[in-house]
Design a protein around this motif. Structure first.
Motif, PDB file in Angstrom:
ATOM      1  N   TYR A  69      33.511   8.289 -99.468  1.00  0.00           N
ATOM      2  CA  TYR A  69      34.066   9.414 -98.719  1.00  0.00           C
ATOM      3  C   TYR A  69      35.593   9.491 -98.735  1.00  0.00           C
ATOM      4  CZ  TYR A  69      29.398  10.322 -97.054  1.00  0.00           C
ATOM      5  OH  TYR A  69      28.063  10.631 -96.991  1.00  0.00           O
ATOM      6  N   LEU A  70      36.256   8.667 -99.530  1.00  0.00           N
ATOM      7  CA  LEU A  70      37.723   8.636 -99.518  1.00  0.00           C
ATOM      8  C   LEU A  70      38.334  10.008 -99.799  1.00  0.00           C
ATOM      9  CD1 LEU A  70      40.378   7.123 -99.225  1.00  0.00           C
ATOM     10  CD2 LEU A  70      40.219   6.543-101.651  1.00  0.00           C
ATOM     11  N   ASN A  71      37.899  10.692-100.840  1.00  0.00           N
ATOM     12  CA  ASN A  71      38.488  11.996-101.163  1.00  0.00           C
ATOM     13  C   ASN A  71      38.221  13.025-100.078  1.00  0.00           C
ATOM     14  OD1 ASN A  71      39.730  11.193-103.542  1.00  0.00           O
ATOM     15  ND2 ASN A  71      37.879  11.531-104.728  1.00  0.00           N
ATOM     16  N   TRP A  76      40.423  15.994 -95.489  1.00  0.00           N
ATOM     17  CA  TRP A  76      40.382  16.227 -94.051  1.00  0.00           C
ATOM     18  C   TRP A  76      41.755  15.963 -93.431  1.00  0.00           C
ATOM     19  CZ3 TRP A  76      41.342  13.282 -89.796  1.00  0.00           C
ATOM     20  CH2 TRP A  76      40.889  13.779 -88.575  1.00  0.00           C
ATOM     21  N   LEU A  77      42.388  14.856 -93.825  1.00  0.00           N
ATOM     22  CA  LEU A  77      43.723  14.527 -93.302  1.00  0.00           C
ATOM     23  C   LEU A  77      44.746  15.604 -93.663  1.00  0.00           C
ATOM     24  CD1 LEU A  77      44.103  10.686 -93.887  1.00  0.00           C
ATOM     25  CD2 LEU A  77      44.167  11.883 -91.682  1.00  0.00           C
ATOM     26  N   LYS A  78      44.658  16.154 -94.872  1.00  0.00           N
ATOM     27  CA  LYS A  78      45.589  17.226 -95.280  1.00  0.00           C
ATOM     28  C   LYS A  78      45.473  18.428 -94.346  1.00  0.00           C
ATOM     29  CE  LYS A  78      45.684  16.046-100.151  1.00  0.00           C
ATOM     30  NZ  LYS A  78      45.210  16.418-101.496  1.00  0.00           N
ATOM     31  N   TRP A 114      34.725   8.616 -89.818  1.00  0.00           N
ATOM     32  CA  TRP A 114      34.137   8.416 -88.495  1.00  0.00           C
ATOM     33  C   TRP A 114      32.674   8.863 -88.498  1.00  0.00           C
ATOM     34  CZ3 TRP A 114      35.602   5.786 -84.345  1.00  0.00           C
ATOM     35  CH2 TRP A 114      34.933   6.007 -83.154  1.00  0.00           C
ATOM     36  N   VAL A 115      32.432  10.046 -89.026  1.00  0.00           N
ATOM     37  CA  VAL A 115      31.085  10.633 -89.032  1.00  0.00           C
ATOM     38  C   VAL A 115      30.086   9.757 -89.780  1.00  0.00           C
ATOM     39  CG1 VAL A 115      29.734  12.601 -89.889  1.00  0.00           C
ATOM     40  CG2 VAL A 115      31.946  12.987 -88.766  1.00  0.00           C
ATOM     41  N   HIS A 116      30.518   9.144 -90.877  1.00  0.00           N
ATOM     42  CA  HIS A 116      29.605   8.375 -91.727  1.00  0.00           C
ATOM     43  C   HIS A 116      29.615   6.873 -91.435  1.00  0.00           C
ATOM     44  CE1 HIS A 116      28.342  11.849 -93.994  1.00  0.00           C
ATOM     45  NE2 HIS A 116      29.598  12.240 -93.977  1.00  0.00           N
ATOM     46  N   ASN A 176      31.434   0.572 -98.885  1.00  0.00           N
ATOM     47  CA  ASN A 176      30.957   1.635 -99.774  1.00  0.00           C
ATOM     48  C   ASN A 176      31.141   3.014 -99.149  1.00  0.00           C
ATOM     49  OD1 ASN A 176      30.289   0.050-101.970  1.00  0.00           O
ATOM     50  ND2 ASN A 176      28.227  -0.348-101.219  1.00  0.00           N
ATOM     51  N   VAL A 177      31.091   3.104 -97.824  1.00  0.00           N
ATOM     52  CA  VAL A 177      31.366   4.376 -97.146  1.00  0.00           C
ATOM     53  C   VAL A 177      32.794   4.803 -97.447  1.00  0.00           C
ATOM     54  CG1 VAL A 177      31.604   5.501 -94.882  1.00  0.00           C
ATOM     55  CG2 VAL A 177      29.662   3.985 -95.325  1.00  0.00           C
ATOM     56  N   ARG A 178      33.738   3.860 -97.370  1.00  0.00           N
ATOM     57  CA  ARG A 178      35.141   4.166 -97.678  1.00  0.00           C
ATOM     58  C   ARG A 178      35.270   4.675 -99.107  1.00  0.00           C
ATOM     59  NH1 ARG A 178      40.317   3.172 -96.126  1.00  0.00           N
ATOM     60  NH2 ARG A 178      39.732   1.975 -94.294  1.00  0.00           N
ATOM     61  N   LYS A 179      34.663   3.984-100.040  1.00  0.00           N
ATOM     62  CA  LYS A 179      34.768   4.392-101.451  1.00  0.00           C
ATOM     63  C   LYS A 179      34.154   5.776-101.669  1.00  0.00           C
ATOM     64  CE  LYS A 179      33.061   1.231-104.055  1.00  0.00           C
ATOM     65  NZ  LYS A 179      32.545   0.065-104.769  1.00  0.00           N
TER      66      LYS A 179
END
Length: 97
Positions: free
Chosen positions: A20-22, A27-29, A74-76, A15-18
């Motif tokens: 915080y994905l955007n 962040w990656l951009k 990572w943070v979450h 659920n963290v992935r879902k």
């Protein structure tokens, strides 16, 4: 120098992935000049991700280790572990800046 960074996710934290994905993608951009390639890893194509693999440009290993310190995944708490390996290209022109 180039580094391969391999993340393993906590499977119980999908659920963290879902959630915080955007934020993670934004962040990656912002890290495009440093994170040269990034993507999730899955056991099979349509499976839930089990982690990620990045190719990172950094001066030294300590810098490579610090790059993801403020990544939302990572943070979450999505990431269970991380492995940083020095990586050498077979052909110098394989990755272009």
């Amino acid at each position: 120098m180039l580094f391969a960074i391999r993340f393993t996710d906590h499977q119980s934290e999908y659920n963290v992935r879902k959630h915080y994905l955007n934020y993670h993608l934004d962040w990656l951009k912002q890290k495009r000049g440093v994170v040269l390639a990034a993507g999730s890893l899955r056991e099979k194509h349509n499976d839930q991700p089990v982690g990620a693999l990045w190719v990172v440009k950094a001066e030294h290993e300590e810098e490579a280790l610090s790059i993801f310190s403020d990544d939302p995944f990572w943070v979450h708490g999505l990431r269970a572990s991380v492995e940083v390996l020095s990586w050498s290209l077979a052909f110098e022109d394989m990755l272009k800046d």
